[in-house]
Design a protein around this motif. Structure first.
Motif, PDB file in Angstrom:
ATOM      1  N   GLN A  47       0.829  -1.195   0.000  1.00 41.83           N
ATOM      2  CA  GLN A  47       0.000   0.000   0.000  1.00 41.83           C
ATOM      3  C   GLN A  47       0.870   1.254   0.000  1.00 41.83           C
ATOM      4  O   GLN A  47       1.849   1.330   0.748  1.00 41.83           O
ATOM      5  CB  GLN A  47      -0.915   0.015   1.228  1.00 41.83           C
ATOM      6  N   PRO A  48       0.544   2.252  -0.821  1.00 41.87           N
ATOM      7  CA  PRO A  48       1.353   3.474  -0.855  1.00 41.87           C
ATOM      8  C   PRO A  48       1.407   4.195   0.482  1.00 41.87           C
ATOM      9  O   PRO A  48       2.396   4.861   0.793  1.00 41.87           O
ATOM     10  CB  PRO A  48       0.664   4.319  -1.929  1.00 41.87           C
ATOM     11  N   THR A  49       0.351   4.061   1.297  1.00 47.32           N
ATOM     12  CA  THR A  49       0.358   4.737   2.599  1.00 47.32           C
ATOM     13  C   THR A  49       1.439   4.166   3.521  1.00 47.32           C
ATOM     14  O   THR A  49       1.945   4.871   4.390  1.00 47.32           O
ATOM     15  CB  THR A  49      -1.013   4.606   3.285  1.00 47.32           C
ATOM     16  N   ARG A  50       1.784   2.898   3.311  1.00 49.66           N
ATOM     17  CA  ARG A  50       2.858   2.313   4.119  1.00 49.66           C
ATOM     18  C   ARG A  50       4.200   2.934   3.752  1.00 49.66           C
ATOM     19  O   ARG A  50       5.049   3.176   4.616  1.00 49.66           O
ATOM     20  CB  ARG A  50       2.901   0.798   3.923  1.00 49.66           C
ATOM     21  N   VAL A  51       4.389   3.173   2.472  1.00 44.88           N
ATOM     22  CA  VAL A  51       5.617   3.842   2.031  1.00 44.88           C
ATOM     23  C   VAL A  51       5.656   5.255   2.593  1.00 44.88           C
ATOM     24  O   VAL A  51       6.700   5.726   3.065  1.00 44.88           O
ATOM     25  CB  VAL A  51       5.702   3.879   0.489  1.00 44.88           C
TER      26      VAL A  51
END
Length: 240
Positions: A47-51
Motif C-alpha cells: 500500500q502506498p500509505t505504508r511507504v
C-alpha cells in the motif's frame, strides 16, 4: 500491476495538470528512478500509505539526528536522500496500482511539511539563528497554504512553480547537513548560510506565488468558475 515507464509518465502527467514530463530531462530521470524503485512494491501489492509512513519516520529522524552534532549530520543528509526517494516512490506505487486517493495526497503533503520543518529544526540545532529558522519555517508553510488555496480555486499546479520547490529545499537541507558533518567545526556557519538561503528563497517564492495567483484569479467571482480566469488571460485551461 505491470505499468511500464511510459504509461506511468502519462499517468503522472495527468495527475499534475498535464505537465509535459518529457520536456524536462531531470523530471523524467527522477520519475524513472521512482518507477524503478516502486515497481517491485507495486507487484507485491504494498500500500502506498505504508511507504508514506516510512517516509514520515525518516523525516522526523532528520532533525533529531542532525541535532546530535559531530559527524551525525552526515547521516541526516543520507536520511534526506532516503526521504526524497520515498516521497517519489509512494506516489509511483499509488499511480501504478490505481490506489491514488484524495486522502493519500493530503497525507503526502503532510509528510512533506513535517520533513521541511524537521530540516529547518536540524539547521537550528546546528547553530543557525532562531529568528532566521522561524521565519523560513513560517514562509514555507505560508507558501504551501497559498498553493493549496490556489489549487482549490482552480489554478493548475504547473502555474504554481516557484524558486523554492520541495526538491530545492531537499537539496539545500541535504547539502547543508553533509557539509556540517564533513567539517563539524564549521557547522554553525554552514547551518546559518543554509537557513539564510532557505529564508531568501521562501520569501521570493511567497512574492512569486502571490503575483501569479492574483494574476490568474483576478476578476473571478468568489464562487465563479476558474475557466473565466484562463479565458480572460488568454490561456488554455491546465487543470484536468
Amino acid at each position: 500491476m505491470g505499468v511500464d515507464l511510459e504509461e506511468y509518465l502519462d499517468r503522472w502527467s495527468r495527475a499534475h495538470g498535464d505537465y509535459d514530463v518529457r520536456s524536462s530531462p531531470l523530471t523524467r530521470l527522477w520519475l524513472r528512478i521512482a518507477h524503478r524503485l516502486a515497481s517491485p512494491l507495486a507487484v507485491r501489492g504494498v500500500q502506498p500509505t505504508r511507504v508514506t509512513a516510512v517516509g514520515l519516520v525518516g523525516a522526523l529522524a532528520v532533525g533529531g539526528v542532525a541535532a546530535l552534532g559531530g559527524r551525525w549530520p552526515l547521516l541526516a543528509a543520507v536520511l534526506v536522500v532516503v526521504v526524497a526517494l520515498l516521497d517519489g516512490v509512494d506516489g509511483a506505487v499509488a499511480e501504478m496500482t490505481d490506489a491514488a486517493t484524495a486522502w493519500g495526497r493530503v497525507l503526502d503533503q503532510l509528510v512533506d511539511r513535517v520533513g521541511d520543518l524537521a530540516m529547518i529544526g536540524g539547521l537550528w540545532a546546528l547553530g543557525a539563528p532562531g529568528p532566521v529558522c522561524a521565519a523560513a519555517a513560517v514562509l514555507t508553510i505560508l507558501d504551501e497554504a497559498i498553493r493549496s488555496s490556489a489549487s482549490a480555486a482552480g489554478v493548475a499546479e504547473v502555474g504554481l512553480v516557484t524558486f523554492a520547490e520541495r526538491p530545492t529545499r531537499l537539496v539545500l537541507g541535504g547539502v547543508s547537513f553533509a557539509a556540517a558533518g564533513v567539517v563539524p567545526t564549521a557547522a554553525v556557519p554552514v547551518a546559518t548560510v543554509g537557513a539564510s538561503i532557505w529564508l531568501v528563497l521562501a520569501a521570493f517564492a511567497t512574492l512569486q506565488l502571490v503575483i501569479n495567483v492574483r494574476r490568474r484569479l483576478l476578476g473571478v467571482p468568489r464562487h465563479g468558475s476558474p475557466t473565466a480566469t484562463h479565458e480572460q488571460d488568454g490561456e488554455p485551461r491546465g487543470d484536468r
